[in-house]
Design a protein around this motif. Sequence first.
Motif: not given
Length: 205
Positions: A60, A92, A96, A104
């Motif tokens: 991220g 990502a 997350a 993100i």
Amino acid sequence: MDTHPARLVVIHPMYTAREYRYHLTAIDDSLVVHHHADGRFQLELRPMVKLTARGAKSYGAALRQIAADLETGYRIVIVDRDRFLADLEQLAREHASDKDRDEIERAAQIIAERTRYQMLDSLFEAPAEYLMGRYLLAARERRTKARKHEQSGLNCMYGIPTPRSEQLWHSLRHQWCSPRSNAAGRVAWENWCRANRPAMPKIAA
């Protein structure tokens, strides 16, 4: 593009083979170049970023850094752009946390909106005389130690191999710059290396 952008980032993703697939594991030392209106070049090298599931936030963070660069007005050149962006975005999102998910998604949206006109693949619109060199650079292994008898030049400066992003920038500089600004870029790079890299070890008499 036929002139060097005012602000540029050159990114070289790193992949590792595992179980018949290549996995995104790092972003190699990235070169940041400012080309000032008076013709001066200013260079900075961002250190390698490791991307791993153990440090899940790294995916991220890397995505947000790219989005922040785009919002600040940087042009970005990436080796294998489309594959890298797709892999980084997927990783990502997968890793997350609930707290980071909105950021993100915002970063991914910024990148999607600006990819076409603000981010280039390293091979995009490259004349034939540059293509082979860029293919070789993309495949070159990362090196931090000079080989025996390696002389200073584009491949090695002051006993330290030139990062791949810098080598790619030399090719881009030749393509985008006039002979005068191209020479200024080369001089700026040599001066920057002199100031930021250690001298070769002295040999005792």
